[in-house]
Design an enzyme around this catalytic site. Structure first.
Site, PDB file in Angstrom:
ATOM      1  N   ILE A  55       8.106   1.026  -0.475  1.00  0.00           N
ATOM      2  CA  ILE A  55       8.565  -0.027  -1.598  1.00  0.00           C
ATOM      3  C   ILE A  55       7.723  -0.862  -2.162  1.00  0.00           C
ATOM      4  CG2 ILE A  55      10.407  -1.722  -1.960  1.00  0.00           C
ATOM      5  CD1 ILE A  55      11.841  -0.610   0.755  1.00  0.00           C
ATOM      6  N   LYS A  57      14.648 -10.298  11.232  1.00  0.00           N
ATOM      7  CA  LYS A  57      15.055 -10.451   9.799  1.00  0.00           C
ATOM      8  C   LYS A  57      15.976 -11.509   9.455  1.00  0.00           C
ATOM      9  CE  LYS A  57      12.422  -7.224   7.976  1.00  0.00           C
ATOM     10  NZ  LYS A  57      11.609  -7.784   6.811  1.00  0.00           N
ATOM     11  N   ASN A  64       7.489  -8.535   1.798  1.00  0.00           N
ATOM     12  CA  ASN A  64       7.961  -7.293   2.015  1.00  0.00           C
ATOM     13  C   ASN A  64       7.444  -6.474   3.031  1.00  0.00           C
ATOM     14  OD1 ASN A  64       9.015  -4.635   0.861  1.00  0.00           O
ATOM     15  ND2 ASN A  64       6.850  -3.993   0.830  1.00  0.00           N
ATOM     16  N   SER A  73       0.774  -1.005  -0.157  1.00  0.00           N
ATOM     17  CA  SER A  73       0.138   0.136  -0.355  1.00  0.00           C
ATOM     18  C   SER A  73       0.779   1.413  -0.064  1.00  0.00           C
ATOM     19  CB  SER A  73      -1.019   0.104   1.153  1.00  0.00           C
ATOM     20  OG  SER A  73      -0.153   0.026   2.426  1.00  0.00           O
ATOM     21  N   SER A  74       2.234   1.052   0.263  1.00  0.00           N
ATOM     22  CA  SER A  74       2.863   2.322   0.434  1.00  0.00           C
ATOM     23  C   SER A  74       4.523   1.953   0.149  1.00  0.00           C
ATOM     24  CB  SER A  74       2.789   3.103   1.700  1.00  0.00           C
ATOM     25  OG  SER A  74       3.342   2.227   3.033  1.00  0.00           O
ATOM     26  N   LEU A  77      -1.759  -9.162   8.548  1.00  0.00           N
ATOM     27  CA  LEU A  77      -0.809 -10.209   8.400  1.00  0.00           C
ATOM     28  C   LEU A  77      -0.338 -10.514   9.817  1.00  0.00           C
ATOM     29  CD1 LEU A  77       1.469  -8.785   5.478  1.00  0.00           C
ATOM     30  CD2 LEU A  77      -0.303 -10.741   5.380  1.00  0.00           C
ATOM     31  N   VAL A  86      15.910   3.113   3.407  1.00  0.00           N
ATOM     32  CA  VAL A  86      15.049   3.562   2.388  1.00  0.00           C
ATOM     33  C   VAL A  86      14.302   4.575   2.639  1.00  0.00           C
ATOM     34  CG1 VAL A  86      13.600   2.788   0.488  1.00  0.00           C
ATOM     35  CG2 VAL A  86      15.447   1.215   1.381  1.00  0.00           C
ATOM     36  N   THR A 123      10.956   5.941   3.238  1.00  0.00           N
ATOM     37  CA  THR A 123       9.569   5.321   3.183  1.00  0.00           C
ATOM     38  C   THR A 123       8.868   5.966   4.457  1.00  0.00           C
ATOM     39  OG1 THR A 123      10.076   3.320   4.410  1.00  0.00           O
ATOM     40  CG2 THR A 123      10.370   3.130   1.842  1.00  0.00           C
ATOM     41  N   TYR A 160      14.332  -6.027  15.539  1.00  0.00           N
ATOM     42  CA  TYR A 160      14.217  -5.948  14.258  1.00  0.00           C
ATOM     43  C   TYR A 160      15.235  -6.894  13.443  1.00  0.00           C
ATOM     44  CZ  TYR A 160      13.962  -4.056   9.541  1.00  0.00           C
ATOM     45  OH  TYR A 160      13.632  -3.768   8.209  1.00  0.00           O
TER      46      TYR A 160
END
Length: 294
Positions: A52, A196, A124, A49-50, A98, A225, A227, A192
């Protein structure tokens, strides 16, 4: 040029380090010797929705893929799908929380009924936490929510969609990680990076277990990035960062060439240094942390 020449040059050098080598396939497994034609490929992309994700859906639409855009907010997803169809592409928006495993199962079932499966899954969507380890451990609910969205949700999607890929003998799973995973020592990102790193490990194992059956995986180790996800963090203001469009190009490159990974030059270099001198990397990261957080 609005910025001072020295600052501009410094930022350009930093951005060059954030970008991957010119040939990400060099010296790594290359199951697809010819670029994959994305025309008609069914691509499910979470976090669409936004940022990347939204930028990538546009690029995949231009490649004439069938884009399945997934995120929580239906209004933003519908706008993403409308932009693709307005340009002559094919897209559908499927809202999904999710963090809800049963909702993910329902999403998979819906996709199977609508279009018969997915050729390329791109995990993503993610949640970032920038916080000292001691504070993170005091806010356990944030630890759990981060692991659910960054690790359990991608695994649940893989669980639902991979059987169809294996049955067809062709599929590709692209997992979004972070460059901090490669150094293993980034301060303030313990939770985080751990989430990952777990996803990164599964991504590599997909290739070793399923690659011979036609199902491949790629891990994208993104640097900073620009965002909406990083907007609330004031420490990032003014720092060099890739644009969402640049980051989206990594996804398209991954989908077309199926490399094992795409990572920034500097992260690859730090990873190599870490293998021979981990204490050097620790000292480097500690010094960097002290500079950014005096």
């Amino acid at each position: 040029m609005s910025k001072r020449p020295l600052r501009w040059l410094t930022e350009q050098i930093t951005l060059a380090g954030m970008r991957p080598p010119i040939s990400p396939q060099l010296l790594i497994n290359r199951p697809a010797m010819q670029p994959v034609d994305l025309t008609g490929k069914r691509i499910l992309l979470t976090g669409a929705s936004s940022g990347i994700g939204a930028a990538a859906t546009k690029q995949f639409g231009l490649h004439r893929a069938v884009v399945v855009a997934v995120a929580r907010r239906k209004d933003l997803l519908d706008a993403v799908a409308d932009r693709i169809t307005g340009d002559g592409g094919t897209a559908m928006s499927l809202p999904c929380d999710l963090s809800d495993m049963e909702a993910i199962d329902a999403l998979v079932e819906d996709v199977e009924k609508r279009i018969g499966g997915i050729d390329i899954l791109i995990n993503n969507a993610g949640r970032s936490i920038r916080r000292p380890l001691a504070e993170s451990l005091e806010r356990w609910h944030d630890v759990e929510r981060t692991m659910v969205l960054n690790y359990y949700a991608p695994l649940r999607l893989i669980r639902g969609l991979a059987p169809g890929m294996l049955e067809r003998g062709d599929g590709h799973i692209i997992n979004v990680a972070t460059w901090g995973v490669l150094s293993e020592a980034s301060p303030l990102f313990s939770v985080y990076n751990a989430s990952k790193a777990a996803l990164s490990a599964v991504s590599r194992i997909i290739e070793t277990e399923w690659g011979s059956q036609g199902v491949h995986s790629t891990t994208l180790y993104y640097p900073l990035v620009a965002t909406p996800m990083i907007a609330p963090t004031k420490a990032y203001d003014g720092l060099p960062a890739l644009t969402a469009a640049e980051a989206a190009e990594w996804m398209v490159t991954a989908a077309r060439t199926r490399p094992v990974r795409i990572a920034p030059r500097v992260a690859v270099a730090v990873n190599a240094l870490d293998s021979i001198g981990p204490r050097w990397v620790n000292a480097l990261m500690q010094r960097r942390n002290e500079q950014l957080n005096p």
